[in-house]
Design a protein around this motif. Structure first.
Motif, PDB file in Angstrom:
ATOM      1  N   ASP A 138      41.676  45.211  42.419  1.00  0.00           N
ATOM      2  CA  ASP A 138      41.203  43.959  42.758  1.00  0.00           C
ATOM      3  C   ASP A 138      42.313  42.778  42.989  1.00  0.00           C
ATOM      4  O   ASP A 138      42.196  41.744  42.322  1.00  0.00           O
ATOM      5  CB  ASP A 138      40.200  43.581  41.718  1.00  0.00           C
ATOM      6  N   GLU A 144      40.119  46.044  46.470  1.00  0.00           N
ATOM      7  CA  GLU A 144      38.808  45.698  45.852  1.00  0.00           C
ATOM      8  C   GLU A 144      37.990  46.885  45.528  1.00  0.00           C
ATOM      9  O   GLU A 144      38.115  47.889  45.986  1.00  0.00           O
ATOM     10  CB  GLU A 144      37.812  44.908  46.992  1.00  0.00           C
ATOM     11  N   PRO A 145      37.365  47.024  44.202  1.00  0.00           N
ATOM     12  CA  PRO A 145      36.594  48.053  43.723  1.00  0.00           C
ATOM     13  C   PRO A 145      35.745  48.366  44.638  1.00  0.00           C
ATOM     14  O   PRO A 145      35.454  49.785  44.715  1.00  0.00           O
ATOM     15  CB  PRO A 145      36.163  47.603  42.113  1.00  0.00           C
ATOM     16  N   THR A 146      35.184  47.817  45.474  1.00  0.00           N
ATOM     17  CA  THR A 146      34.083  48.032  46.410  1.00  0.00           C
ATOM     18  C   THR A 146      34.512  48.705  47.471  1.00  0.00           C
ATOM     19  O   THR A 146      33.594  49.215  48.408  1.00  0.00           O
ATOM     20  CB  THR A 146      33.125  46.729  46.665  1.00  0.00           C
ATOM     21  N   SER A 147      35.839  48.703  47.858  1.00  0.00           N
ATOM     22  CA  SER A 147      36.371  49.252  49.047  1.00  0.00           C
ATOM     23  C   SER A 147      36.546  50.588  48.912  1.00  0.00           C
ATOM     24  O   SER A 147      36.909  51.391  49.800  1.00  0.00           O
ATOM     25  CB  SER A 147      37.599  48.570  49.189  1.00  0.00           C
TER      26      SER A 147
END
Length: 244
Positions: A138, A144-147
């Motif tokens: 992040d 980003e962790p969501t990526s």
């Protein structure tokens, strides 16, 4: 290979007196000896006028199973995938995973070595250049962790060390994120050093899940007594990026 050869020619043309060309991991696509033989042949074919080349280890370099081949091909006098050197009074440090894993796996030994190495002849007014293929979670684009991005297994422990060294400039790779995707640069804070997303010489990723096989970018960095100038370059078009 074509992109790498083009980069070498541009380095010779633009910055023939560079103190080094730094590759932040994934030099060998499959981690095999044939990849390294190709790498060395491309350098030889580029001829005279290149600076010394220094490599950090990436996950692709570990596909051979361990870091032995990487060390043999890049640092034949070393026995670990992490090292440091001084060039013209400036400290360069290379970290790297010790295990074949998509996430960087940094041993307690490596982290302790980093703490000792950062403190050597320290001058808070002098940058320390730190290279690690996988990025801190992040931070810059693509981490980003969501990526679904792979990070550093010892992320918190590494951050705890780096927070005391604001003069560090960390080079973050692995995501292949295009330099035009924000943030390509993270300003230093009380908890983190400055971080640059290096993009990639091959297979750029725009802000999608797709790779652009035709994309190729690299940084040219100019150090002055009072500042650093960081220039992003499009290797294919042989032009500076407008955003830099």
């Amino acid at each position: 290979s074509d992109h790498f050869s083009a980069l070498l020619e541009q380095v010779k043309a633009i910055s023939p007196n560079s103190i080094g060309l730094f590759i932040n991991g994934d030099t060998a696509d499959n981690g095999k000896l044939a990849d390294w033989e190709l790498f060395h042949s491309l350098i030889a074919n580029a001829g005279d006028g290149l600076p010394a080349i220094y490599n950090a280890i990436g996950n692709h370099d570990l596909y051979s199973g361990d870091y032995t081949l990487f060390v043999e091909q890049t640092q034949p006098c070393a026995d670990k995938p992490y090292a440091d050197l001084w060039l013209k009074g400036t400290h360069f440090i290379f970290l790297g995973s010790e295990i074949n894993d998509l996430n960087a796996q940094l041993s307690d030994e490596q982290l302790a070595w980093l703490e000792e190495t950062l403190a050597k002849d320290r001058d808070m007014n002098r940058p320390i250049y730190l290279f690690l293929h996988q990025g801190l979670s992040d931070t810059v684009a693509g981490t980003e962790p969501t990526s679904g991005y792979h990070s550093v297994a010892q992320n918190n422990a590494l951050c705890e060390i780096l927070k005391d060294y604001p003069e560090v400039i960390l080079f973050s790779s692995h995501s292949h994120r295009d330099m035009n995707v924000a943030p390509a640069y993270l300003q230093r804070s009380e908890n983190l050093p400055a971080i640059l997303n290096t993009a990639a010489v091959a297979y750029l990723r725009p802000d999608t899940d797709a790779y652009n096989a035709d994309g190729s970018q690299a940084y040219f960095i100019y150090a002055y007594s009072d500042k650093l100038v960081v220039m992003g370059r499009d290797i294919v078009s042989n032009k500076w990026l407008a955003s830099s």
